[in-house]
Design a protein around this motif. Sequence first.
Motif, PDB file in Angstrom:
ATOM      1  N   UNK A 150       4.279 -26.141   9.027  1.00 24.19           N
ATOM      2  CA  UNK A 150       3.107 -27.027   9.139  1.00 24.19           C
ATOM      3  C   UNK A 150       2.084 -26.466  10.116  1.00 24.19           C
ATOM      4  N   UNK A 151       2.560 -26.038  11.294  1.00 20.97           N
ATOM      5  CA  UNK A 151       1.651 -25.490  12.310  1.00 20.97           C
ATOM      6  C   UNK A 151       0.953 -24.236  11.804  1.00 20.97           C
ATOM      7  N   UNK A 152       1.711 -23.335  11.182  1.00 22.07           N
ATOM      8  CA  UNK A 152       1.126 -22.091  10.692  1.00 22.07           C
ATOM      9  C   UNK A 152       0.126 -22.339   9.567  1.00 22.07           C
ATOM     10  N   UNK A 153       0.463 -23.245   8.673  1.00 22.29           N
ATOM     11  CA  UNK A 153      -0.445 -23.586   7.566  1.00 22.29           C
ATOM     12  C   UNK A 153      -1.746 -24.143   8.135  1.00 22.29           C
ATOM     13  N   UNK A 154      -1.642 -25.026   9.101  1.00 22.91           N
ATOM     14  CA  UNK A 154      -2.824 -25.613   9.728  1.00 22.91           C
ATOM     15  C   UNK A 154      -3.666 -24.538  10.419  1.00 22.91           C
ATOM     16  N   UNK A 155      -3.007 -23.629  11.142  1.00 19.09           N
ATOM     17  CA  UNK A 155      -3.731 -22.561  11.840  1.00 19.09           C
ATOM     18  C   UNK A 155      -4.427 -21.620  10.864  1.00 19.09           C
ATOM     19  N   UNK A 156      -3.836 -21.438   9.681  1.00 16.43           N
ATOM     20  CA  UNK A 156      -4.481 -20.573   8.687  1.00 16.43           C
ATOM     21  C   UNK A 156      -5.690 -21.259   8.055  1.00 16.43           C
ATOM     22  N   UNK A 157      -5.761 -22.585   8.169  1.00 10.56           N
ATOM     23  CA  UNK A 157      -6.924 -23.294   7.653  1.00 10.56           C
ATOM     24  C   UNK A 157      -6.680 -24.104   6.394  1.00 10.56           C
ATOM     25  N   UNK A 195      -2.458 -29.892   0.618  1.00 10.67           N
ATOM     26  CA  UNK A 195      -2.794 -28.799  -0.286  1.00 10.67           C
ATOM     27  C   UNK A 195      -1.622 -27.819  -0.387  1.00 10.67           C
ATOM     28  N   UNK A 196      -0.977 -27.553   0.743  1.00 11.64           N
ATOM     29  CA  UNK A 196       0.190 -26.670   0.742  1.00 11.64           C
ATOM     30  C   UNK A 196       1.311 -27.253  -0.101  1.00 11.64           C
ATOM     31  N   UNK A 197       1.524 -28.551  -0.007  1.00 13.59           N
ATOM     32  CA  UNK A 197       2.593 -29.183  -0.769  1.00 13.59           C
ATOM     33  C   UNK A 197       2.363 -29.057  -2.276  1.00 13.59           C
ATOM     34  N   UNK A 198       1.112 -29.077  -2.702  1.00 12.35           N
ATOM     35  CA  UNK A 198       0.812 -28.870  -4.122  1.00 12.35           C
ATOM     36  C   UNK A 198       1.242 -27.471  -4.546  1.00 12.35           C
ATOM     37  N   UNK A 199       0.978 -26.487  -3.702  1.00 12.87           N
ATOM     38  CA  UNK A 199       1.400 -25.112  -3.982  1.00 12.87           C
ATOM     39  C   UNK A 199       2.921 -25.029  -3.980  1.00 12.87           C
ATOM     40  N   UNK A 200       3.542 -25.724  -3.043  1.00 12.11           N
ATOM     41  CA  UNK A 200       4.993 -25.672  -2.891  1.00 12.11           C
ATOM     42  C   UNK A 200       5.728 -26.260  -4.099  1.00 12.11           C
ATOM     43  N   UNK A 201       5.088 -27.173  -4.815  1.00 15.94           N
ATOM     44  CA  UNK A 201       5.726 -27.767  -5.990  1.00 15.94           C
ATOM     45  C   UNK A 201       5.994 -26.733  -7.072  1.00 15.94           C
ATOM     46  N   UNK A 202       5.165 -25.714  -7.160  1.00  6.65           N
ATOM     47  CA  UNK A 202       5.342 -24.646  -8.152  1.00  6.65           C
ATOM     48  C   UNK A 202       4.774 -23.345  -7.579  1.00  6.65           C
ATOM     49  N   UNK A 203       5.445 -22.780  -6.579  1.00  7.50           N
ATOM     50  CA  UNK A 203       4.881 -21.639  -5.861  1.00  7.50           C
ATOM     51  C   UNK A 203       4.708 -20.369  -6.701  1.00  7.50           C
ATOM     52  N   UNK A 204       5.655 -20.075  -7.579  1.00  2.58           N
ATOM     53  CA  UNK A 204       5.532 -18.857  -8.385  1.00  2.58           C
ATOM     54  C   UNK A 204       4.322 -18.950  -9.309  1.00  2.58           C
TER      55      UNK A 204
END
Length: 86
Positions: A48-55, A60-69
């Motif tokens: 969470x911290x790293x995702x936030x620091x990247x901007x 939004x990350x969780x949407x990617x995580x649902x189907x990362x490939x």
Amino acid sequence: TKTLVAFKAARISLGLNRRQAAERCSCSIRALEQLENGRCNYTEDRIRRLIRKMGMEWEEFQKIENSPEKALAQICSVHGLISALM
């Protein structure tokens, strides 16, 4: 793991190479590589911290995580980034 593939997809979707992401995250490039390749421990809080620091927002990350490939393949095709899959 799915989370780490999603982390890499998130970084690439933000248009960041590992050096740029490491600078934003205040860590070394090696630490980021180890994280993305599953060679170190991580917690949801750390991601969470790293995702936030990247901007990126966590939702939004969780949407990617649902189907990362799928997300990574789409990002790479849009950006023409074949090397990002390696």
